[in-house]
Design a protein around this motif. Sequence first.
Motif, PDB file in Angstrom:
ATOM      1  N   ALA A  94       0.818  -1.345  -0.055  1.00  0.00           N
ATOM      2  CA  ALA A  94      -0.112   0.099   0.305  1.00  0.00           C
ATOM      3  C   ALA A  94       1.009   1.182  -0.059  1.00  0.00           C
ATOM      4  O   ALA A  94       0.595   2.146  -0.836  1.00  0.00           O
ATOM      5  CB  ALA A  94      -1.028   0.046   1.171  1.00  0.00           C
ATOM      6  N   VAL A  95       1.924   1.361   0.941  1.00  0.00           N
ATOM      7  CA  VAL A  95       2.718   2.628   0.710  1.00  0.00           C
ATOM      8  C   VAL A  95       3.504   2.456  -0.719  1.00  0.00           C
ATOM      9  O   VAL A  95       3.504   3.727  -0.976  1.00  0.00           O
ATOM     10  CB  VAL A  95       3.844   2.265   1.812  1.00  0.00           C
ATOM     11  N   LEU A  96       4.022   1.426  -0.968  1.00  0.00           N
ATOM     12  CA  LEU A  96       4.812   1.406  -2.428  1.00  0.00           C
ATOM     13  C   LEU A  96       3.742   1.968  -3.462  1.00  0.00           C
ATOM     14  O   LEU A  96       4.233   2.921  -4.364  1.00  0.00           O
ATOM     15  CB  LEU A  96       5.408   0.040  -2.805  1.00  0.00           C
ATOM     16  N   ALA A  97       2.558   1.695  -3.294  1.00  0.00           N
ATOM     17  CA  ALA A  97       1.551   1.982  -4.582  1.00  0.00           C
ATOM     18  C   ALA A  97       0.967   3.313  -4.524  1.00  0.00           C
ATOM     19  O   ALA A  97       0.281   3.753  -5.286  1.00  0.00           O
ATOM     20  CB  ALA A  97       0.537   0.807  -4.657  1.00  0.00           C
ATOM     21  N   GLY A  98       1.092   3.864  -3.173  1.00  0.00           N
ATOM     22  CA  GLY A  98       0.598   5.220  -2.997  1.00  0.00           C
ATOM     23  C   GLY A  98      -0.829   5.241  -2.564  1.00  0.00           C
ATOM     24  O   GLY A  98      -1.552   5.983  -2.635  1.00  0.00           O
ATOM     25  N   TYR A  99      -1.317   4.041  -1.909  1.00  0.00           N
ATOM     26  CA  TYR A  99      -2.721   3.619  -1.455  1.00  0.00           C
ATOM     27  C   TYR A  99      -2.709   3.724  -0.002  1.00  0.00           C
ATOM     28  O   TYR A  99      -3.575   3.130   0.565  1.00  0.00           O
ATOM     29  CB  TYR A  99      -3.362   2.456  -2.082  1.00  0.00           C
ATOM     30  N   ALA A 100      -1.474   4.292   0.815  1.00  0.00           N
ATOM     31  CA  ALA A 100      -1.712   4.407   2.179  1.00  0.00           C
ATOM     32  C   ALA A 100      -2.406   5.210   2.708  1.00  0.00           C
ATOM     33  O   ALA A 100      -1.896   6.126   3.701  1.00  0.00           O
ATOM     34  CB  ALA A 100      -0.181   4.280   2.774  1.00  0.00           C
ATOM     35  N   HIS A 101      -3.811   5.282   2.340  1.00  0.00           N
ATOM     36  CA  HIS A 101      -4.700   6.280   3.064  1.00  0.00           C
ATOM     37  C   HIS A 101      -5.187   5.661   4.388  1.00  0.00           C
ATOM     38  O   HIS A 101      -4.966   4.575   4.760  1.00  0.00           O
ATOM     39  CB  HIS A 101      -5.905   6.374   2.190  1.00  0.00           C
ATOM     40  N   VAL A 102      -5.533   6.696   5.244  1.00  0.00           N
ATOM     41  CA  VAL A 102      -5.899   6.045   6.668  1.00  0.00           C
ATOM     42  C   VAL A 102      -6.738   5.225   6.639  1.00  0.00           C
ATOM     43  O   VAL A 102      -6.642   4.158   7.488  1.00  0.00           O
ATOM     44  CB  VAL A 102      -6.500   7.494   7.513  1.00  0.00           C
ATOM     45  N   ALA A 103      -7.811   4.912   5.868  1.00  0.00           N
ATOM     46  CA  ALA A 103      -8.736   3.853   5.707  1.00  0.00           C
ATOM     47  C   ALA A 103      -8.217   2.595   5.503  1.00  0.00           C
ATOM     48  O   ALA A 103      -8.516   1.747   6.003  1.00  0.00           O
ATOM     49  CB  ALA A 103      -9.796   4.330   4.713  1.00  0.00           C
ATOM     50  N   VAL A 104      -7.469   2.598   4.490  1.00  0.00           N
ATOM     51  CA  VAL A 104      -6.541   1.418   4.253  1.00  0.00           C
ATOM     52  C   VAL A 104      -5.663   0.815   5.400  1.00  0.00           C
ATOM     53  O   VAL A 104      -5.733  -0.310   5.593  1.00  0.00           O
ATOM     54  CB  VAL A 104      -5.635   1.642   2.800  1.00  0.00           C
ATOM     55  N   LEU A 105      -5.027   1.797   5.797  1.00  0.00           N
ATOM     56  CA  LEU A 105      -4.171   1.447   7.101  1.00  0.00           C
ATOM     57  C   LEU A 105      -5.164   0.960   8.171  1.00  0.00           C
ATOM     58  O   LEU A 105      -4.686   0.188   8.754  1.00  0.00           O
ATOM     59  CB  LEU A 105      -3.518   2.576   7.548  1.00  0.00           C
ATOM     60  N   VAL A 106      -6.222   1.489   8.302  1.00  0.00           N
ATOM     61  CA  VAL A 106      -7.098   1.155   9.653  1.00  0.00           C
ATOM     62  C   VAL A 106      -7.571  -0.429   9.221  1.00  0.00           C
ATOM     63  O   VAL A 106      -7.637  -1.298  10.071  1.00  0.00           O
ATOM     64  CB  VAL A 106      -8.295   1.849   9.472  1.00  0.00           C
ATOM     65  N   ALA A 107      -7.742  -0.604   8.068  1.00  0.00           N
ATOM     66  CA  ALA A 107      -8.302  -2.012   7.539  1.00  0.00           C
ATOM     67  C   ALA A 107      -7.070  -2.800   7.724  1.00  0.00           C
ATOM     68  O   ALA A 107      -7.600  -4.047   8.131  1.00  0.00           O
ATOM     69  CB  ALA A 107      -8.922  -1.960   6.207  1.00  0.00           C
TER      70      ALA A 107
END
Length: 398
Positions: A94-107
């Motif tokens: 997620a971090v590498l792909a640029g999708y490390a939004h709060v919602a993604v991290l929470v899940a």
Amino acid sequence: MGVPLRKNVQFQLLWAGGAVSQLGTTITTLVLPLFVFAQTGSYFWAGVVPGARAAALIIALMPAGVWVDRWDREKTLVWSQSVQAATAAGLAVAVLAGYAHVAVLVALVAVDGVCTAFAGPARATAIQAVVPKDQLKTAFAQEEARGHAARVAGPPLGPLLMALGNAVPFVVDAITFAVSAACAWFAKLPARAEQQKPQQRMHHDLKDAGRWLWHQTGLRNLTLIFLVLNLLGGATVLPVIALVQEHGGTEFVIGVVFAGIGVGGILGALVSPRITLAPGKLMVAVLVVFGLCDLAMALPFGVYWPFVPLMLFSIVTPLINVTVSALHTELVPEDMMGRVDAVGTLAARVLTPLAPVLGGFLAGAVGGTVALVVFGALILVTALVAAFTDLRTAVPSA
């Protein structure tokens, strides 16, 4: 006389696997709020993500405790840690792909929290199965030393790995969980003499465990004190980060400061098997030290100063952890260990998800210094209450 603990291959494999995964966990425990703060500029959101993990753990604890008593403990431990390895890898992606939004991290951290709910009681029953009763206190002291050794290396290592790339700490965490799962598999844990059958519904199993714990007055009251301590103690993490940043400290400095927890923990773990103070009196002493150290961190003695109070209160942490863990393992019947561990942990940690959110909110509202003074004062009030509470424990009569 049984095999010395140092030659107990099954326990040492469990310990080694736990040491490796604990290192990965301590790395990401600090990196995650630092990463969220860097992305959002908010201490509140930096607290929400670890709070979500704690909430998932709490929600899963009760069913996990029951199923651990019903399932094969080795498979439970191996699978839970394997999923944690996959989750940490997901964070890296997620971090590498640029999708490390709060919602993604929470899940993702919620999945990790659920797995931890299973791994915790499974590990407790595994240790009970492979370590003789007269060596349990030493075993739990070694467990404490493992955790605190990881806390020495993990906090400063996290920012260094982060400097190589934001995803690197999560890759390392994934590898450590994979190693831990392999160690649990190679340990070949013994099956229970009689694997528990689901003779009654889960809520009846949990009710039996809750009733057992409730009738142990000292353990029950100790659990309630832990409830308050876990809330106030957990809430201090983000104020400490804010305090160091207020004094101009970098992410690496923050890591060095938090390494004080590991240094003190190792010292405490070394002496904990020799402590003979009753759990109740020890708890009061621990609370007093915690409260005073929170207040001391607010003193203007430089950017590295919080290292010292963190080290001092971490010296007493293993003393109460080892004493209560050994007491639980001695008193709780083996066929109820998973359930009682889950019920007791839930009761002691039910407010834990609020801790980082509360700490982040207060740090953002009034600053790290004032927040630490507030939490220190509240812990000292808790110590006063504990001093007049019945915390005596004894082996229940047959």
